[in-house]
Design an enzyme around this catalytic site. Structure first.
Site, PDB file in Angstrom:
ATOM      1  N   ARG A 168       0.826  -1.209  -0.096  1.00 37.35           N
ATOM      2  CA  ARG A 168       0.213   0.084  -0.151  1.00 37.35           C
ATOM      3  C   ARG A 168       0.943   1.166   0.183  1.00 37.35           C
ATOM      4  O   ARG A 168       0.448   2.227   0.681  1.00 37.35           O
ATOM      5  CB  ARG A 168      -1.051   0.124   1.005  1.00 37.35           C
TER       6      ARG A 168
HETATM    7  C1  LIG Z   1     -15.588   1.456   0.775  1.00 38.45           C
HETATM    8  C2  LIG Z   1     -14.089   1.485   0.511  1.00 38.45           C
HETATM    9  C3  LIG Z   1     -13.311   0.262   0.111  1.00 38.45           C
HETATM   10  C4  LIG Z   1     -12.000   0.502  -0.073  1.00 38.45           C
HETATM   11  N1  LIG Z   1     -11.357  -0.797  -0.661  1.00 38.45           N
HETATM   12  C5  LIG Z   1     -10.021  -0.941  -0.694  1.00 38.45           C
HETATM   13  C6  LIG Z   1      -9.394  -1.793  -0.906  1.00 38.45           C
HETATM   14  O1  LIG Z   1      -9.796  -2.853  -1.086  1.00 38.45           O
HETATM   15  N2  LIG Z   1      -8.102  -1.965  -1.341  1.00 38.45           N
HETATM   16  C7  LIG Z   1      -7.366  -0.626  -1.165  1.00 38.45           C
HETATM   17  O2  LIG Z   1      -6.120  -0.479  -1.385  1.00 38.45           O
HETATM   18  N3  LIG Z   1      -8.042   0.482  -0.802  1.00 38.45           N
HETATM   19  C8  LIG Z   1      -9.248   0.465  -0.639  1.00 38.45           C
HETATM   20  N4  LIG Z   1     -10.033   1.553  -0.160  1.00 38.45           N
HETATM   21  C9  LIG Z   1      -9.404   3.008  -0.343  1.00 38.45           C
HETATM   22  C10 LIG Z   1      -9.400   3.869  -1.487  1.00 38.45           C
HETATM   23  O3  LIG Z   1     -10.240   3.041  -2.439  1.00 38.45           O
HETATM   24  C11 LIG Z   1      -8.030   3.791  -2.185  1.00 38.45           C
HETATM   25  O4  LIG Z   1      -7.187   4.295  -1.268  1.00 38.45           O
HETATM   26  C12 LIG Z   1      -7.987   4.610  -3.467  1.00 38.45           C
HETATM   27  O5  LIG Z   1      -7.005   4.305  -4.342  1.00 38.45           O
HETATM   28  C13 LIG Z   1      -8.445   6.085  -3.257  1.00 38.45           C
HETATM   29  O6  LIG Z   1      -8.583   6.607  -4.408  1.00 38.45           O
HETATM   30  P1  LIG Z   1      -9.156   8.204  -4.586  1.00 38.45           P
HETATM   31  O7  LIG Z   1      -9.204   8.561  -6.112  1.00 38.45           O
HETATM   32  O8  LIG Z   1     -10.655   8.164  -4.150  1.00 38.45           O
HETATM   33  O9  LIG Z   1      -8.295   8.946  -3.908  1.00 38.45           O
HETATM   34  P2  LIG Z   1      -8.390  10.274  -3.011  1.00 38.45           P
HETATM   35  O10 LIG Z   1      -9.277  10.078  -1.786  1.00 38.45           O
HETATM   36  O11 LIG Z   1      -8.943  11.520  -3.692  1.00 38.45           O
HETATM   37  O12 LIG Z   1      -6.813  10.778  -2.576  1.00 38.45           O
HETATM   38  C14 LIG Z   1      -6.113   9.844  -1.671  1.00 38.45           C
HETATM   39  C15 LIG Z   1      -4.717  10.028  -1.869  1.00 38.45           C
HETATM   40  O13 LIG Z   1      -4.283   9.792  -3.107  1.00 38.45           O
HETATM   41  C16 LIG Z   1      -3.583  11.026  -3.556  1.00 38.45           C
HETATM   42  N5  LIG Z   1      -3.754  11.116  -5.169  1.00 38.45           N
HETATM   43  C17 LIG Z   1      -4.905  11.127  -5.736  1.00 38.45           C
HETATM   44  N6  LIG Z   1      -4.957  11.307  -7.023  1.00 38.45           N
HETATM   45  C18 LIG Z   1      -3.472  11.466  -7.336  1.00 38.45           C
HETATM   46  C19 LIG Z   1      -2.682  11.488  -8.281  1.00 38.45           C
HETATM   47  N7  LIG Z   1      -3.352  11.520  -9.721  1.00 38.45           N
HETATM   48  N8  LIG Z   1      -1.469  11.686  -8.218  1.00 38.45           N
HETATM   49  C20 LIG Z   1      -0.759  11.606  -7.016  1.00 38.45           C
HETATM   50  N9  LIG Z   1      -1.474  11.504  -5.917  1.00 38.45           N
HETATM   51  C21 LIG Z   1      -2.667  11.485  -6.078  1.00 38.45           C
HETATM   52  C22 LIG Z   1      -4.344  12.091  -2.873  1.00 38.45           C
HETATM   53  O14 LIG Z   1      -3.333  13.448  -2.917  1.00 38.45           O
HETATM   54  C23 LIG Z   1      -4.181  11.431  -1.529  1.00 38.45           C
HETATM   55  O15 LIG Z   1      -3.033  11.758  -0.729  1.00 38.45           O
HETATM   56  C24 LIG Z   1     -11.345   1.537   0.142  1.00 38.45           C
HETATM   57  C25 LIG Z   1     -12.122   2.724   0.349  1.00 38.45           C
HETATM   58  C26 LIG Z   1     -13.587   2.722   0.706  1.00 38.45           C
HETATM   59  C27 LIG Z   1     -14.083   3.788   1.019  1.00 38.45           C
END
Ligand SMILES: Cc1cc2nc3c(=O)[nH]c(=O)nc-3n(C[C@H](O)[C@H](O)[C@H](O)COP(=O)(O)OP(=O)(O)OC[C@H]3O[C@@H](n4cnc5c(N)ncnc54)[C@H](O)[C@@H]3O)c2cc1C
Length: 290
Positions: A168
Site C-alpha cells: 500500500r
Molecule cells: C468502501 C471502500 C473500500 C475500499 N477498499 C479498498 C481496498 O480493497 N484496497 C485498497 O487498497 N484500498 C481500498 N480503499 C481505499 C481507497 O479506495 C483507495 O485508497 C483509492 O486508491 C483512493 O482513490 P481516490 O481517487 O478516492 O483518492 P483520494 O481519496 O482522492 O486521494 C487519496 C490520496 O491519493 C492522492 N492522489 C489522488 N490522485 C492522485 C494523483 N493523480 N497523483 C498523485 N496522488 C494522487 C491524494 O493526494 C491523496 O493523498 C477503500 C475505500 C473505501 C471507501
C-alpha cells in the site's frame, strides 16, 4: 496570484467536503479542475513560484479533510486525464480514470490481471500512488511506466526500474501522477469478466453501501484479519464523538454530518493504541489527512 489565462480554471475558497466520501471538512484556498497537461504544468509552475503547495484530489474516497482552510492549490484532473487506450496487452490510462473503468475496459478486451481489484473505489492516479490492492495482490505489480508532474512543476516519466511499490505504498508520493502504463495477459474476455464479476460480488458483500459517509480506516496488516484484531481489542464498535466503527463491516468507519476530522482522528488513534497493546500489531492509517 494566478495569471489571467488561468482565471477560468482557478476558484477561491472551495469546499472539499462535498468532494470527499466522508463529506466533512473545510475548504481549499484555491481549487482547479484541470483538463490538460499544459494547464496542469502552468498551474504548478505559478503555484510553485508563489510558494503555494499543490495537492491532488482523486475521487475523495480515502481522504479526511480537517476543518481549517487548506492553504494550497488543490487540483482535480479531468478531460484528457480520463482516457483509457489499449494496444495489444498494454493499457495507457489517465490518472483521473476510475479504477472501475480501467478494470472493465481490460476485461472487455480480454486482458487479465486486474480482476482482483474489482470494487475498490477511486481513481487510477491514487491507486498507483497508494498501490491499492487486496491482501498481497496489488496494482503496482502490473505498472510498467508512470508519467507525472514533480514538485518543480517538471513533467517526468518513470520506467519500471525506477518504480518502487511496497504494501500500500510507492515511491511516487512527490508526484502528481498523470498517467500509467499497465501490462496484462491475454485471456478469453468471457473468463476475465466472470472472474471480475465474482470478485466484485465478494467485495461488495464485505463493505457498507457506498452512499454512506464512510472510509476504510486502516491498512489491513499483511497476514492478519482486521476484523480479528478489532474484536480481540474490543474495538469493533468503538466510537468517538460523531465517528464510529461499523460493527457489521469491520475496518470501516462512518460519520454523521456533524462530525469533525478530530472525531475521526481520535477514534483511529484510540483503536490503533488498543490493538497494539492487545496484539502487539501496529495498525497504519489508510486515510490520508489534509
Ligand atoms: C468502501 C471502500 C473500500 C475500499 N477498499 C479498498 C481496498 O480493497 N484496497 C485498497 O487498497 N484500498 C481500498 N480503499 C481505499 C481507497 O479506495 C483507495 O485508497 C483509492 O486508491 C483512493 O482513490 P481516490 O481517487 O478516492 O483518492 P483520494 O481519496 O482522492 O486521494 C487519496 C490520496 O491519493 C492522492 N492522489 C489522488 N490522485 C492522485 C494523483 N493523480 N497523483 C498523485 N496522488 C494522487 C491524494 O493526494 C491523496 O493523498 C477503500 C475505500 C473505501 C471507501
Amino acid at each position: 496570484m494566478f495569471s489571467e489565462s488561468l482565471h477560468s480554471y482557478v476558484h477561491e475558497n472551495v469546499s472539499l467536503a462535498e468532494r470527499c466520501w466522508l463529506r466533512i471538512g473545510g475548504s481549499a484556498r484555491f481549487f482547479a479542475e484541470v483538463p490538460s497537461s499544459s494547464i496542469l504544468t502552468q498551474l504548478c509552475r505559478e503555484a510553485t513560484a508563489a510558494s503555494l503547495p499543490v495537492r491532488v484530489l482523486g475521487a475523495g474516497s480515502n481522504l479526511l479533510i480537517r476543518s481549517e482552510q487548506i492553504d494550497a492549490l488543490v487540483v482535480r484532473l479531468t478531460g484528457e486525464f480520463e482516457a483509457v487506450t489499449i494496444s495489444d496487452n498494454k493499457i495507457v490510462v489517465g490518472a483521473a480514470a476510475s479504477l472501475g473503468d480501467l478494470i472493465s475496459a481490460a476485461a472487455e478486451s480480454g486482458l487479465a490481471g486486474l480482476e482482483h481489484l474489482a470494487g475498490i473505489p477511486g481513481t487510477v492516479g491514487a491507486a498507483v500512488v497508494c498501490n491499492s490492492g487486496v491482501k498481497n495482490d496489488d496494482l503496482g505489480s502490473r505498472v510498467q511506466r508512470v508519467c507525472g508532474v514533480d514538485r518543480d512543476a517538471e513533467e517526468v516519466e518513470l520506467s519500471r526500474e525506477e518504480l518502487k511499490f511496497g504494501y500500500r505504498r510507492s515511491n511516487l508520493q512527490h508526484l502528481i501522477v498523470t498517467s500509467a502504463e499497465i501490462e496484462l495477459q491475454r485471456q478469453d474476455p468471457a473468463e476475465v469478466t466472470r472472474k471480475l464479476q465474482a470478485n466484485w460480488i465478494v467485495k461488495k458483500a464485505g463493505q457498507p453501501a457506498v452512499d454512506d459517509c464512510l472510509a476504510q480506516a486502516f491498512i489491513e496488516p499483511s497476514g492478519w484479519q482486521i476484523s480479528e484484531l478489532l474484536e480481540a481489542a474490543g474495538m469493533k464498535s468503538a466510537a468517538e464523538g460523531e465517528a464510529s466503527m461499523n460493527p457489521t463491516f469491520p475496518g470501516y468507519l462512518g460519520v454523521t454530518k456533524e462530525a469533525d476530522a478530530r472525531d475521526v482522528l481520535a477514534l483511529v488513534g484510540r483503536i490503533a493504541r488498543a490493538v497494539e497493546v492487545q496484539s502487539g500489531i501496529q495498525l497504519h492509517q489508510q486515510l490520508k489527512i489534509w
